[in-house]
Each structure stands twice: as structure tokens, then as C-alpha cells.
Motif scaffolding. Structure first.
Motif, PDB file in Angstrom:
ATOM      1  N   LEU A  31      -3.105  56.255 -17.603  1.00  0.00           N
ATOM      2  CA  LEU A  31      -2.930  57.489 -18.376  1.00  0.00           C
ATOM      3  C   LEU A  31      -1.839  58.366 -17.775  1.00  0.00           C
ATOM      4  O   LEU A  31      -1.128  59.068 -18.505  1.00  0.00           O
ATOM      5  N   ASP A  32      -1.684  58.338 -16.444  1.00  0.00           N
ATOM      6  CA  ASP A  32      -0.614  59.121 -15.817  1.00  0.00           C
ATOM      7  C   ASP A  32       0.752  58.564 -16.207  1.00  0.00           C
ATOM      8  O   ASP A  32       1.669  59.321 -16.528  1.00  0.00           O
ATOM      9  N   ASP A  33       0.890  57.241 -16.193  1.00  0.00           N
ATOM     10  CA  ASP A  33       2.187  56.636 -16.547  1.00  0.00           C
ATOM     11  C   ASP A  33       2.563  56.918 -17.998  1.00  0.00           C
ATOM     12  O   ASP A  33       3.724  57.211 -18.299  1.00  0.00           O
ATOM     13  N   VAL A  34       1.600  56.815 -18.906  1.00  0.00           N
ATOM     14  CA  VAL A  34       1.914  56.905 -20.333  1.00  0.00           C
ATOM     15  C   VAL A  34       1.996  58.348 -20.801  1.00  0.00           C
ATOM     16  O   VAL A  34       2.984  58.760 -21.422  1.00  0.00           O
ATOM     17  N   VAL A  40       3.895  61.972 -23.327  1.00  0.00           N
ATOM     18  CA  VAL A  40       3.596  61.470 -24.662  1.00  0.00           C
ATOM     19  C   VAL A  40       2.420  62.253 -25.226  1.00  0.00           C
ATOM     20  O   VAL A  40       1.399  62.418 -24.558  1.00  0.00           O
ATOM     21  N   ARG A  41       2.565  62.732 -26.459  1.00  0.00           N
ATOM     22  CA  ARG A  41       1.517  63.527 -27.097  1.00  0.00           C
ATOM     23  C   ARG A  41       0.801  62.771 -28.210  1.00  0.00           C
ATOM     24  O   ARG A  41       0.050  63.352 -28.958  1.00  0.00           O
ATOM     25  N   GLY A  42       1.046  61.506 -28.338  1.00  0.00           N
ATOM     26  CA  GLY A  42       0.407  60.694 -29.362  1.00  0.00           C
ATOM     27  C   GLY A  42       1.120  59.357 -29.452  1.00  0.00           C
ATOM     28  O   GLY A  42       2.342  59.302 -29.551  1.00  0.00           O
ATOM     29  N   ILE A  43       0.361  58.272 -29.401  1.00  0.00           N
ATOM     30  CA  ILE A  43       0.945  56.933 -29.406  1.00  0.00           C
ATOM     31  C   ILE A  43       0.035  56.034 -30.219  1.00  0.00           C
ATOM     32  O   ILE A  43      -1.197  56.193 -30.202  1.00  0.00           O
ATOM     33  N   SER A  44       0.616  55.107 -30.970  1.00  0.00           N
ATOM     34  CA  SER A  44      -0.164  54.226 -31.828  1.00  0.00           C
ATOM     35  C   SER A  44      -1.016  53.281 -30.987  1.00  0.00           C
ATOM     36  O   SER A  44      -0.695  52.964 -29.833  1.00  0.00           O
ATOM     37  N   ALA A  45      -2.108  52.828 -31.593  1.00  0.00           N
ATOM     38  CA  ALA A  45      -3.036  51.960 -30.867  1.00  0.00           C
ATOM     39  C   ALA A  45      -2.379  50.638 -30.500  1.00  0.00           C
ATOM     40  O   ALA A  45      -2.612  50.106 -29.409  1.00  0.00           O
ATOM     41  N   LEU A 290       9.363  72.632 -25.380  1.00  0.00           N
ATOM     42  CA  LEU A 290       9.538  72.928 -26.803  1.00  0.00           C
ATOM     43  C   LEU A 290       8.844  71.879 -27.663  1.00  0.00           C
ATOM     44  O   LEU A 290       8.196  72.214 -28.664  1.00  0.00           O
ATOM     45  N   ALA A 291       8.961  70.595 -27.299  1.00  0.00           N
ATOM     46  CA  ALA A 291       8.302  69.544 -28.077  1.00  0.00           C
ATOM     47  C   ALA A 291       6.783  69.665 -28.007  1.00  0.00           C
ATOM     48  O   ALA A 291       6.084  69.531 -29.020  1.00  0.00           O
TER      49      ALA A 291
END
Length: 487
Positions: A31-34, A40-45, A290-291
Motif C-alpha cells: 500500500l505504501d508503494d502504490v 494514487v487516489r484510485g486504481i482499477s482492480a 492540487l490533484a
């Protein structure tokens, strides 16, 4: 903190559960890497499962038994389950694929693990100056006496005038490298904490919205009171302390002048010789702010839009019955939320009815077990002609069809075994398989579940035997005569 508070955190907080988990090193590292390092604020399964699968392959390689035997998606679903709470699983608008995002609790656990690492340099001066400056801002920012405010402004102007005079005389105080590293360390920590705060603010907004929805779901009063509850709830989200602080910070980021100033300051800071090991990611950290702020703002807009639907009179009147059913479902869901999870299964009947008469069902036939005798096997000769492996046998179905049609001239039907007795196989198994695929307008091919044995002699003079389904060729009426056939 009180003993009961700590005990409650140990039992219920997701961050504490993560630190006590058996696979805590894997969860924290992945979770730290990703989500933390890459912001990252949202990634597909699918993408997240592929990245986790690569990590699991590296950890399992060479280990017997493997420490992580499950599939990547199984781990992701377990981490997103309510009893874990380290990932948030959701479906974005217009997408059928689930997405994942780290929860604030998981980011807190990751930050705590990172804080345990020893640091070669620990600065204190910059934090003391920051603390004093914050106290000064609070004291004089809450001052209502104009004379006190003027006195503070005069003091600050004298300090500025004195500094200008010293610079004009050539007395320039340059910050030493240790002080530069001290302040940069504090800036880096604050910058990363801001990114973590955005995820927590977004989670708190969702919690406020969920609480408001629970009140609406259990509302049984007049509609006017419900509308007032919705309006007040929407205002409570925007007017809460977190809402006001977030909007002030977001407005600050949206200012073009502030953005230009931040860009220039970050560029100049990272060019300082004393910061040779500076984190290059922080050079553009204001873009990540900002993102992250835009994503949080989009979440607030989405929640507000969902709440606004309750104010639509036309939808309320046309879907009153639907709303009552949905409210009962939501009420049941809230009542079951605290109960242990159970696996729910459902069955679906066939889309079209199937009519089967009782007499059409065949009797049970025990399967025939083929005995395999592996005794007396001998190794073959390596020196042989491989041409037989590439030889192809073409069987023409026309003569076989003629055999069937001639046989059906004297009888209404004939079995495959009888037909082979009358016309022995010339091409062995290939010819036998061709008999199965015969099609002709003069007869029908019927396959029975009953097994029978067919025997023939191959070209080498060896007897062969095959167990095949019983095949019957039945004559159609009228029966046309084949060319050259004698009545």
C-alpha cells in the motif's frame, strides 16, 4: 488517553488491526508503494491485482511452502472487507470494474511504520520557530483592540526596516547548511502529511454524508421536516471545521499567483547545494496537492448531488413506492451492518421451460471402466522410420454411404456393428470414425447410450477392437435407390 479509549482503539481501529495482522509487512509495503509513494487516489482492480501478483511472485519464489499462496484478488478483497478496512472498494460512475483506494487508517499505519526508522539528522530549530510563529498568529489574529494591532504592525515594520538597513550596509545573514536541512526536513514532513490529510478529509466527508443518510433513512415524519433535515445536513458538511479549512486551503491552491510563487520557491530550494539528497518528488508536490484537493472536491460535489435528489418533488411523488421499498432495504442493511458477515447465495431458474417426459429418461447405466495393463512393457527401437507418423489416410465417405443405403434396401434399419461385419473396415480407425459422421437424405443416424464393440483386422493382420456408442442407421421413406444399385 484513558485506558478505555486505548482498549477501544485496539479492538476497533483499522490501523491497529493492520499492525497486528499476520501479513502486515506485505500490506504496509504494497500500500505504501502504490498509494502513498505514487500518490494514487484510485486504481482499477485489474491493474492493482497485476501489481500485487508481481510482488507475490517475488516473495513466493524459492520458498516451500510459499508464504502467500492465495491469488492477488483474494488478498485485495480480504483487505477491503469490513473486518479489515485497509482498502476502500467502490465503483466509479460509468464503470463496471471495481476500483480500490487506501483508507486513512491504512495511511496512518504506514506513516507510523515510517516514523520508526532512525534519522541521521533531526532538526529542532525550524519547528520551534514554526511553533512561535503559530502562537503569534493566533494571539494577534484574535486581537480585537485596534491599538494592539497597530503596535504589532509597527514592531514588524521596525524589524523589516532594520533588516533592509543591514542589507544596504552589506551585512547579509546567510542561513548555514544545517539550518537549511533542518527547514527542508520539516517542509518534507509537512508536505507528505498534507497528502495524507486529504485522504482523511475525504473519508470524514463520507462519514458526515453517511450519518446524514442514516437520519434520512430512519425518518418517519413530515416531508417538510425531511427537506429541512437535508438542507441543514448539506450545510453542516460545508460549514464544518474541516469543510471550512479544506475550502480555504483549496482556494489558496487555485490562486494563479500562489501557484507561481510555490513553483518558483520549490525550484530555488531544490537548487541549493546544501540539499544534495533532496527528494525530487517534492519539486512538484504542489501539483499533487492540487490533484488530491480536486479529488476531495469532486467527492464533496458527488455527495451534494446525491443529497440534492432528495429535494426533487417530482421524483418524490412519482417514486414514492420505490422510495418506501428502498428505505426499508436501507433500514435492514443498517440493522445488519454490525452483525457478522455471512455468505449469501442465490439460485436462478432456467430462462425457458424444459419439458421432459418421465419415459424419455434412460435407465442408469454403470460406466464401463477400462482396464489398463502396464505390465510387460518394452522399450521401443530408437532406429525406426518416422514416415509412418506423417502418413495421412483419407477416407472417402461416398462408398460408406453407399454401403448403408444398399443395406437399408432390404431392412428398415441396421446397426454399425452388423454393417462392418458385412463390409469389413479397410482403413481401420479412420474409416470407423467416418461412419459416425455420415449424413444423407436417405437415412437418419441415431446414437444410443448403449456401448458395443467393433472388431476388424488392420493392414498388418492384427486384430483390433474398439468400444463405441451403438449407432443405428434408420431408413427414411420413400427410399431412393443409389446409382448402379440392383433392386
Amino acid at each position: 488517553m484513558r485506558f478505555d479509549d486505548v482498549a477501544a482503539l485496539q479492538r476497533h481501529h483499522a490501523a491497529w488491526r493492520l499492525l497486528r495482522a499476520d501479513h502486515a509487512p506485505l500490506v504496509v509495503r504494497f500500500l505504501d508503494d502504490v498509494f502513498v509513494q505514487d500518490n494514487v487516489r484510485g486504481i482499477s482492480a485489474g491493474e492493482l491485482a497485476d501489481r500485487l501478483d508481481d510482488v507475490l511472485h517475488g516473495l513466493n519464489e524459492g520458498a516451500d511452502p510459499p508464504p502467500f499462496p492465495k491469488a492477488a484478488r483474494a488478498y485485495l478483497d480480504a483487505w477491503a472487507a469490513p473486518e479489515a478496512g485497509w482498502l476502500r472498494k467502490y465503483y466509479p460512475a460509468g464503470s463496471d470494474e471495481p476500483h480500490f483506494d487506501a483508507t486513512p487508517a491504512a495511511e496512518k499505519a504506514i506513516a507510523w511504520c515510517a516514523s520508526l526508522k532512525s534519522r541521521s539528522f533531526v532538526g529542532t530549530e525550524s519547528r520551534l520557530n514554526t511553533a512561535v510563529e503559530l502562537l503569534r498568529q493566533m494571539v494577534y489574529g484574535a486581537e480585537t483592540d485596534p491599538d494592539a494591532r497597530l503596535a504589532e504592525l509597527e514592531r514588524r515594520r521596525e524589524e523589516i526596516d532594520g533588516e533592509i538597513a543591514r542589507v544596504q550596509r552589506g551585512e547579509v545573514d546567510v542561513m548555514d547548511p544545517a539550518a537549511q536541512r533542518d527547514r527542508y526536513q520539516q517542509f518534507a514532513g509537512t508536505a507528505r502529511e498534507l497528502l495524507a490529510d486529504f485522504r482523511e478529509v475525504e473519508g470524514n466527508f463520507r462519514a458526515l454524508d453517511r450519518g446524514l443518510r442514516e437520519q434520512i433513512t430512519t425518518w418517519d415524519g413530515a416531508k417538510g421536516g425531511l427537506l429541512e433535515q437535508v438542507v441543514n445536513g448539506r450545510a453542516s458538511i460545508a460549514d464544518s471545521d474541516q469543510g471550512k479549512s479544506f475550502h480555504a486551503f483549496y482556494d489558496f491552491l487555485l490562486s494563479p499567483a500562489r501557484q507561481e510563487e510555490l513553483t518558483e520557491l520549490l525550484h530555488r530550494v531544490h537548487e541549493l547545494p546544501a540539499l544534495g539528497d533532496a527528494d525530487e518528488r517534492l519539486r512538484t508536490v504542489h501539483h499533487e496537492w492540487l490533484a488530491a484537493g480536486e479529488r476531495t472536491q469532486a467527492t464533496v460535489r458527488t455527495l451534494s448531488e446525491q443529497l440534492r435528489r432528495y429535494l426533487d418533488d417530482r421524483v418524490w411523488l412519482e417514486n414514492r413506492r420505490v422510495m418506501d421499498i428502498l428505505r426499508s432495504i436501507e433500514t435492514s442493511a443498517l440493522a445488519l451492518r454490525e452483525q457478522p458477515r455471512v455468505e449469501l447465495t442465490s439460485e436462478m431458474d432456467a430462462l425457458a421451460p424444459t419439458v421432459v417426459l418421465p419415459m424419455e429418461r434412460p435407465l442408469y447405466t454403470p460406466p464401463t471402466k477400462t482396464a489398463v495393463d502396464s505390465t510387460g512393457l518394452e522399450s521401443g527401437d530408437d532406429d525406426f522410420d518416422p514416415g509412418a507418423l506423417f502418413g495421412q489416410v483419407h477416407v472417402d465417405p461416398a462408398p460408406l454411404t453407399a454401403h448403408v443405403r444398399r443395406a437399408l434396401l432390404q431392412r428398415p434399419q441396421i446397426g454399425l456393428a452388423t454393417l462392418i461385419d458385412e463390409h469389413p473396415l479397410e482403413h481401420g480407425l479412420a474409416e470407423l470414425v467416418t461412419y459416425f459422421s455420415l449424413t444423407d437424405f436417405a437415412f437418419d443416424v441415431v446414437f444410443d447410450d448403449t456401448a458395443e464393440q467393433v472388431e476388424w483386422v488392420d493392414a498388418d493382420g492384427r486384430a483390433r477392437r474398439a468400444t463405441v456408442p451403438r449407432v443405428i442407421y434408420a431408413r427414411r421413406a420413400p427410399m431412393p435407390q443409389p446409382t448402379g444399385a440392383r433392386p
